[in-house]
Design a protein around this motif. Structure first.
Motif, mmCIF file in Angstrom:
data_model
loop_
_atom_site.group_PDB
_atom_site.id
_atom_site.type_symbol
_atom_site.label_atom_id
_atom_site.label_comp_id
_atom_site.label_asym_id
_atom_site.label_seq_id
_atom_site.Cartn_x
_atom_site.Cartn_y
_atom_site.Cartn_z
ATOM 1 N N GLY A 229 1.064 -1.233 0.006
ATOM 2 C CA GLY A 229 -0.030 0.134 -0.052
ATOM 3 C C GLY A 229 0.822 1.310 0.006
ATOM 4 N N PHE A 230 1.572 1.524 -1.100
ATOM 5 C CA PHE A 230 2.083 2.809 -1.222
ATOM 6 C C PHE A 230 1.258 4.011 -1.225
ATOM 7 C CE2 PHE A 230 5.133 -0.196 -3.482
ATOM 8 C CZ PHE A 230 6.209 -0.493 -2.652
ATOM 9 N N LEU A 231 1.991 5.438 -0.837
ATOM 10 C CA LEU A 231 1.011 6.381 -0.770
ATOM 11 C C LEU A 231 1.139 6.968 -2.256
ATOM 12 C CD1 LEU A 231 2.664 8.115 2.374
ATOM 13 C CD2 LEU A 231 0.343 7.065 2.061
ATOM 14 N N PRO A 232 -0.078 7.281 -3.030
ATOM 15 C CA PRO A 232 -0.082 7.725 -4.195
ATOM 16 C C PRO A 232 0.523 8.893 -4.631
ATOM 17 C CG PRO A 232 -2.140 7.576 -3.079
ATOM 18 C CD PRO A 232 -1.144 7.003 -2.260
ATOM 19 N N ASN A 233 0.593 9.843 -3.497
ATOM 20 C CA ASN A 233 1.287 11.280 -3.751
ATOM 21 C C ASN A 233 2.632 11.308 -3.736
ATOM 22 O OD1 ASN A 233 -1.387 11.662 -4.829
ATOM 23 N ND2 ASN A 233 -1.647 13.735 -3.794
ATOM 24 N N TYR A 234 3.292 10.203 -3.237
ATOM 25 C CA TYR A 234 4.881 10.151 -3.004
ATOM 26 C C TYR A 234 5.339 9.489 -4.261
ATOM 27 C CZ TYR A 234 4.350 11.636 1.725
ATOM 28 O OH TYR A 234 4.200 12.352 2.922
ATOM 29 N N LEU B 273 -3.142 -1.715 3.855
ATOM 30 C CA LEU B 273 -2.045 -2.510 2.989
ATOM 31 C C LEU B 273 -0.612 -2.177 3.197
ATOM 32 C CD1 LEU B 273 -3.877 -2.501 -0.513
ATOM 33 C CD2 LEU B 273 -3.511 -4.445 0.992
ATOM 34 N N SER B 274 -0.427 -1.051 3.874
ATOM 35 C CA SER B 274 1.030 -0.824 4.143
ATOM 36 C C SER B 274 1.436 -1.496 5.352
ATOM 37 C CB SER B 274 1.266 0.725 4.411
ATOM 38 O OG SER B 274 1.094 1.544 3.167
#
Lengths: 210, 284
Positions: A85-90, B87-88
């Motif tokens: 789950g990566f942060l989309p705005n990074y 999910l992280s």
């Protein structure tokens, strides 16, 4: 030398036995493949090895230390389990920097090196939200290897990768093996497993099958 | 030291995710609109009399009939993602260990409660603009509203209690309100986190909503003794007005009760939550 030992692992959800008295030893410095259909118990086994789920019975040792005794999740492990789950705005670097900051053991240069190894541009400012599935998967592999762990657990590591991407990652996995890393990977593709793995284990209904 | 740094870093990681979930903007906008409805209505009065209000409106907010309940529902919605497993989480857990990860979530609850109270405090002052003058005193506006029927005449939605003005200095009232609201929000947050981690999210949310609605029920019951068991009603300074003849819980009791409850919930979380499975839950 055995790096991961699973002994009589049983996991039951309701009336469904997901892992059924499963035992296995994974030797260090090898690539171990686990194949099986969806729902065969591969991901649950990986989660149990990572300490994310509690077994109904059975024990797991990582580097001769029993999971749940001295540590609740194994140290020195890189994982891909489910979509990261990566942060989309990074950017790619921004996301890995956030994860690396938890342990704070590696330098920005090492993070960038991991990104470059998987074929992404470490200097790119492109947001991860704009990444293709394959690029995210490459980034997932980069986050797993960036802290140079001895054990890598990859659940379907080639998901979303195109042919070139699969080829690149196969080479990377073989390089990692040469460096003495242990890889335990699950895959639907018998081609990947046959090409890469020193040992192959077939799983169905939470048990090993011939 | 590394552990503390790692815990605090992980705690702030959750705050970074606010940007991607519209619920946080929605809650903030609704809170601003509600505060504007209550506090902004003072402008009709201040404009008419030509006297500006002082910034000390915050303590009066929690003596309104519905405001504490609505602001508490806001914090419940903010914490409705508890135990904050997304999910992280597996990628954070493998680096931090379970116990540190739980401590990070606890620090997130405390940070967020603090940010929420600071936000409400700042918005309460901003809603007074441009009819705002600084003074260490309560000022004429609140005194007049408390002692006359001006509020009804000028359709001011803020009920100003003269007991609070008489019982506390503005600074005292603001500090007490701030501390009590912060402790209440942290208590609710920790309750939601602990119950979600140990039992289930639905049990946690059901319990917290019951607690948030209890003060409204208490007001109707007319039984002061019940206030001893309703921590969500303790942000109302009217309970602590010196010389209050009714048997309301004293301020020290409330602060101690909330502090001890938060500590107990933190201990329970640290002991029990790491033993639970890391099951990714859908965001709320």
């Amino acid at each position: 030398m055995c790096i991961v030992k699973v002994e009589n692992a049983t996991k039951i959800y309701g009336d469904h036995t997901v892992l059924n008295n499963l035992s296995i030893n994974f030797d260090a410095g090898c690539i171990h493949g686990i194949v099986g259909r969806n729902g065969s118990g591969k991901t649950v086994l990986f989660k149990a090895i990572c300490g994310f789920i509690k077994l109904n019975s059975g024990k797991i040792w990582i580097n001769q230390e029993q999971l749940g005794k001295k540590f609740d999740v194994p140290e020195q492990v890189g994982i891909i389990i489910e979509a990261p789950g990566f942060l989309p705005n990074y950017s790619a670097y921004g996301n890995l920097k956030l994860l690396a900051s938890i342990k704070n053991k590696i330098s920005p240069a090492q993070i960038k090196e991991a990104i470059a190894i998987v074929g992404l541009d470490p200097e790119s400012k492109k947001h991860v939200g704009k990444f293709s599935l394959g690029m995210r998967q490459r980034l997932g592999i980069a986050q797993a290897i960036m802290e140079d762990p001895q054990l890598l657990i990859f659940d379907e590591p080639f998901n979303g990768l195109d042919i070139a991407g699969v080829e690149d990652m196969r080479k990377l996995f073989l390089d990692l093996k040469k460096q003495g890393k242990t890889i335990i990977m699950a895959s639907h593709s018998s081609e990947d497993v046959n090409l890469l793995c020193d040992t192959v284990h077939k799983m169905d209904k939470g048990q090993w099958i011939e | 030291m590394d552990n503390i740094r790692s815990v605090l870093f992980l705690g702030t990681n959750n705050i970074r995710r606010w940007a991607y979930n519209p619920k946080y903007y929605t809650i903030a906008i609704l809170a601003v609109l509600w505060m504007h409805f209550i506090v902004g209505s003072l402008s009709s009065f201040t404009n008419s009399v030509g006297v500006n209000a002082t910034p000390w409106v915050f303590p009066f907010l929690f003596s309104q009939r519905y405001t504490p309940m609505l602001l508490m529902i806001g914090i419940i919605v903010i914490f409705s993602d508890a135990p904050f497993i997304n999910l992280s989480t597996p990628y954070e857990l493998i680096r931090s260990g379970k116990r540190n990860w739980v401590k990070a979530q606890i620090s997130y609850v405390v940070f967020t409660s603090f940010i929420w109270v600071v936000f409400l405090f700042i918005v309460s002052i901003l809603c007074l603009l441009p009819n705002l003058d600084f003074s260490w005193e309560w000022g004429k506006v609140y005194r007049t509203l408390a002692q006359t029927n001006a509020a009804a005449e000028f359709s001011v939605n803020l009920a100003v209690s003269y007991d609070i003005i008489l019982g506390f200095t503005p600074i005292q009232a603001t500090i007490y309100s701030f501390v009590l609201v912060f402790l209440e929000m942290t208590f609710l947050g920790m309750l939601i986190f602990t119950f979600s981690a140990v039992f289930s999210r639905s049990i946690a949310l059901f319990t917290s909503f019951i607690l948030a609605f209890m003060p409204a029920g208490l007001a109707l019951s007319g039984m002061p003794a019940f206030y001893y068991f309703t921590p969500t009603a303790w942000s109302d300074l009217l309970l602590f007005v010196p010389g209050n003849s009714l048997d309301y819980p004293p301020l020290n009791y409330c602060i101690l009760f909330l502090t001890i409850s938060i500590i107990v919930l933190i201990i329970i979380s640290i002991i029990l939550a790491p033993k639970k499975e890391t099951k990714v839950l859908l965001p709320v």
